[in-house]
Structures are given as C-alpha cells and as structure tokens.
Design an enzyme around this catalytic site. Structure first.
Site, PDB file in Angstrom:
ATOM      1  N   CYS A 275      -4.196  -0.921  -2.299  1.00 58.23           N
ATOM      2  CA  CYS A 275      -4.292   0.557  -2.314  1.00 58.23           C
ATOM      3  C   CYS A 275      -5.006   0.604  -3.755  1.00 58.23           C
ATOM      4  CB  CYS A 275      -3.027   0.837  -2.728  1.00 58.23           C
ATOM      5  SG  CYS A 275      -2.840   2.699  -3.173  1.00 58.23           S
TER       6      CYS A 275
ATOM      7  N   THR B  29      -8.541   2.199   1.031  1.00 61.37           N
ATOM      8  CA  THR B  29      -8.480   1.527   2.168  1.00 61.37           C
ATOM      9  C   THR B  29      -8.375   2.183   3.550  1.00 61.37           C
ATOM     10  OG1 THR B  29      -6.066   1.251   1.313  1.00 61.37           O
ATOM     11  CG2 THR B  29      -7.521  -0.571   0.982  1.00 61.37           C
TER      12      THR B  29
ATOM     13  N   ASP C 206       0.666  -1.269   0.034  1.00 67.68           N
ATOM     14  CA  ASP C 206      -0.033   0.051   0.051  1.00 67.68           C
ATOM     15  C   ASP C 206       0.913   1.403   0.152  1.00 67.68           C
ATOM     16  OD1 ASP C 206      -2.339   1.536   0.314  1.00 67.68           O
ATOM     17  OD2 ASP C 206      -1.981   1.822   2.520  1.00 67.68           O
ATOM     18  N   SER C 207       0.303   2.299  -0.243  1.00 68.52           N
ATOM     19  CA  SER C 207       1.114   3.758  -0.372  1.00 68.52           C
ATOM     20  C   SER C 207       1.532   3.858   1.108  1.00 68.52           C
ATOM     21  CB  SER C 207       0.102   4.829  -0.889  1.00 68.52           C
ATOM     22  OG  SER C 207      -0.815   4.937   0.030  1.00 68.52           O
TER      23      SER C 207
END
Lengths: 261, 261
Positions: free
Chosen positions: B69, B181, B6-7
């Site tokens: 993400c 998310t 994810d980021s």
C-alpha cells in the site's frame, strides 16, 4: 444536546437542515472519518460502528440521537434502538413518508450507496404504506467520493449522474429520494438530469423536519435539550480535505475535534 | 509465510506480481476492508492501522512483511520497521530506483493518493539518488473508487485520467510512477493518455522484484518461508464487491476469510 452521527461529513447536510428548523438547539456531531465510507461495507461492520458512535454521543451528553447516515439507518437502526433507551431518529422513514405524500403515480426512485440499496429498506417502508407503489433503486457508489473531492460542478460528475439516473428515467418515476446525505450537495445537477417534472426529496430535510415535529409534540424530551446554539464537531480522523468540505457544507468556519473511538 | 497487507484489495496487484516472481511461496494477505481507504486519512491514523495489520500478520506466522500500500508505505514504514524485528518491505523505494534507472531526462511524474502525494516521499527518495531530478506529483483520489467499482473502461474514467495527467504532460515527464497499487488495473488507459514515449513504472512489479532480489541474496530468511504455493486471504470486512474485485485482480476464485482486528 442533540447528538448526530454520520460515516463522515456528509451528515452535515442534516446539521444544516436542523440549524434551519431548530436554530438555537445545542448540537453535537460525530463524523467517523477514520472508517469512512460505510456505504461499501457489510451490514455487520456498519452495525458495530453505529453502536460505538451512539455510545460516544451519549457519553458526551446527547439526549436524543440522529443517525444522519442512510447506510447506518438502513442496516443498524433496529440494533441501535434496541441497545439504547433514548429517542433514536433515522433518515429512511421521514424520506419515505414524504415521497409517498408527494408522488402522484406512486412510481418512486431511490438513489443511495450500495449498502442502502441492497438493504431494500426504502422499498419496504414505502410498500408498507402503499402496497401498490412501484419502487426502483439504483446504487450510486461514485457520488460520495465525487462530493468529498468537491467535484460538484465538473462535467465528469454530470456524466456519471446521467448514467446512474438513466434507468430511473426509463421507469418514469415522478418522485426521487436522495437516499444518501451527501447527495443534497448535487441536488441541482440531479434535478436537471432527472427532469423538472420529478419531485426530488432531500432526505436530510425530511429528517430534520421529523426531529422538529417530534420535539414539538414531546415537551418532556424537548426540555432536556440545551438551547444556547452550541455546536460541537468531533471526527475520528482530521484532514484538511474534511475540514474544507465541512466548511463548504455549513458555510461557516468549523473546528474539528479529534477523538479516538 | 510472506505476509502482505493493504488498505483494501488494491494490494492484490502485488500478490499477482509476487506469484509470478515467486510462484511456490506461501502467501498470507490481509486487506483492511473495514477501514478502507487509507489514502484520504491522516498519517497518525494510517500509522496506527499499519502497526495493527503487521501485528496480525506476525501472529499468523509471517516471517517477512510486505506493505503493499503506497499510502501506508509513505507514512508508516519507519514506524513499522522500528516496532518489529523482521524484514519489512515498502513499495516506494523499489519504484523510485526503477524510475531513476529508466528516466533519460530525469523529469519524473508520480500519481498517487492524496496522503502519498502530500508525504512527498517519492520526491525525497528520488532526489536522494539524483539531486538534479525534477519530480512532479499529482493526487488522483478518484481513481481508487473508480477501480473498486470496476469502471476500468468507462469513458468517464478515461476523462478523469486525462484531467489528472494533464499537468504531468505539460511538465514533459519521461517516466511516470503508478504510486498506488490500484492503478496497475488502469495501466492501458494511463499509458494511452500520458503518451507512448513515457515509461510507466508499475510500483507493484517493482516491489515484487525487490522482494525476490532480497530472498535470492538472504538464504537465511528465504529458508524460513514455506513453499507449498499456499495462499490465504484475510479481510476485516466481507462484501460481494470486494470478492468480485479480488477475483478479477487475481484471475482465480478466492475465499475471503473475515477477521476482526
């Protein structure tokens, strides 16, 4: 050229101030929009970014470098100064000097990103000048995204500013440093919420004045700088939103040039 | 191992859902906290980041990769699938399928980052299944910083949610996809503001169910995955704030391992 970098486009408030102080000077700006924001990241990471940004500006022909980012100035100015042999300007010292001069009771408030506040750098600078000064700091991490969204006049923004400033009001500060180059865009709201009797110091103006003073007294550096009023704006990522905010800050059309670091 | 990226740490809501669906499976998570957030950056930049993150997870022994993400899933899932020869899961399709199944009047709302909304990917997926569907999207860029600050219950957050949801309410949606998310951490407030009659789809749960269904029907892949309940959490930058939010999301102590990409 005068090289300037920031974590994003907040540092354009410094460009705006520099253009007022030194209207003809050539300026090259780099906004690290691909890795923005710095304010919530660790010192090690921000130091690495600041060194890369400075290197880029030097390659582009910068003869002095202005760190137009309080977070980078807080945690990386020593490393940058050690690694490069040109005059480096950071935003903390000029704002601290101005705050000490303007404060009557030496109770000073600072607002900034989490990283800037955690570094304690403003307290150190101010106490080095005035050991008796009382300094209170509040991290305001939501103000950067609110500015970047352009929510400058929304009631939610005003409520959040009020909440952040409350402890500083209680501490009876008489001077407040805007320790983040995004915050000048909210200066009206901040002044209203902290009260008329508090002097608000815009760190971007203090920095621009500091650069001008230095060049006035250092002609050997001043002679190296072009004065054709050129302005180049590089960013590590281009989006419509960045373009809009950049134009709103500088109040003119801008062309973002995309580079990869 | 199941690799997830994810980021930042918002994707830990997907880990939480996966741990419920597949409690014993070994999981390795990478949060790109040095470059977070992705949602306000350009597609080209996000594609580059997604490829690097996937590469890292493969090196660590991931046999499938879950893009936890929405922004990366929106703009980079095709590039990632083309460049790597393992099963890749993205978060858009499962949430879209679930929304279409649950909607009675086929008027569906989406909230997400600016990049996700601009990509139009949810509209495309939903209309590919139901061409008659009406899909309304709203970018909510301030919700990610509000969640990361832990402002989950503040009145300002509730006001901002109400403002963002207003056009979707007017459009009389009966189903709302949380297309980021981070948003499941605000699900109570979002449900209250959009109204009880709207079904809220948590994209992180939809994604976890999709991974479980795939493994149930693909034993040859399932057999490659370790099942010792191991969990490794890598981030590209470590701060206290990330650690706090990670622990609040997973409701357990976590150890962030720092790596440089």
């Amino acid at each position: 050229m005068i090289g300037i970098f920031d974590s994003g486009i907040g540092g354009l408030t410094v460009v705006r101030s520099l253009m007022k102080q030194l209207p003809d000077y050539d300026i090259i700006y780099f906004g690290d929009t691909a890795r923005t924001p710095y304010g919530s990241k660790s010192p090690e990471t921000v130091v690495g970014y600041a060194l890369e940004n400075t290197q880029f500006l030097l390659k582009q022909g910068a003869k002095i470098v202005v760190m137009a980012c309080n977070t980078a100035s807080s945690v990386a100015s020593d490393s940058v100064a050690e690694n490069f042999d040109i005059p480096i300007f950071e935003v903390i010292s000029p704002a601290s000097v101005k705050a000490v001069k303007s404060s009557r009771n030496l109770i000073v408030g600072i607002i900034g990103t989490r990283a800037t506040v955690k570094s304690g750098i403003y307290e150190k600078k101010i106490r080095a000048m005035k050991p008796e000064a009382k300094v209170y700091s509040v991290a305001c991490p939501l103000l950067v995204p609110l500015v970047e969204e352009g929510w400058l006049k929304k009631p939610e923004t005003v409520m959040i500013i009020k909440k952040y400033l409350h402890p500083l009001k209680v501490s009876q500060i008489d001077t407040l440093i805007l320790g983040c180059t995004h915050y000048p865009l909210l200066i009206d709201k901040i002044q209203r919420k902290i009260g008329k009797r508090v002097t608000v110091i815009d760190s971007s103006i203090a920095l621009a004045e500091n650069v001008k003073d230095f060049l006035d007294t250092h002609p050997e550096v001043d002679n190296l700088l072009g004065k054709k009023g050129e302005f180049k704006l590089f960013v590590s990522d281009v989006t419509e939103q960045f373009e809009k905010t950049a134009e709103a800050t500088l109040k003119r059309k801008v062309l973002l040039e995309h580079i990869k670091l």
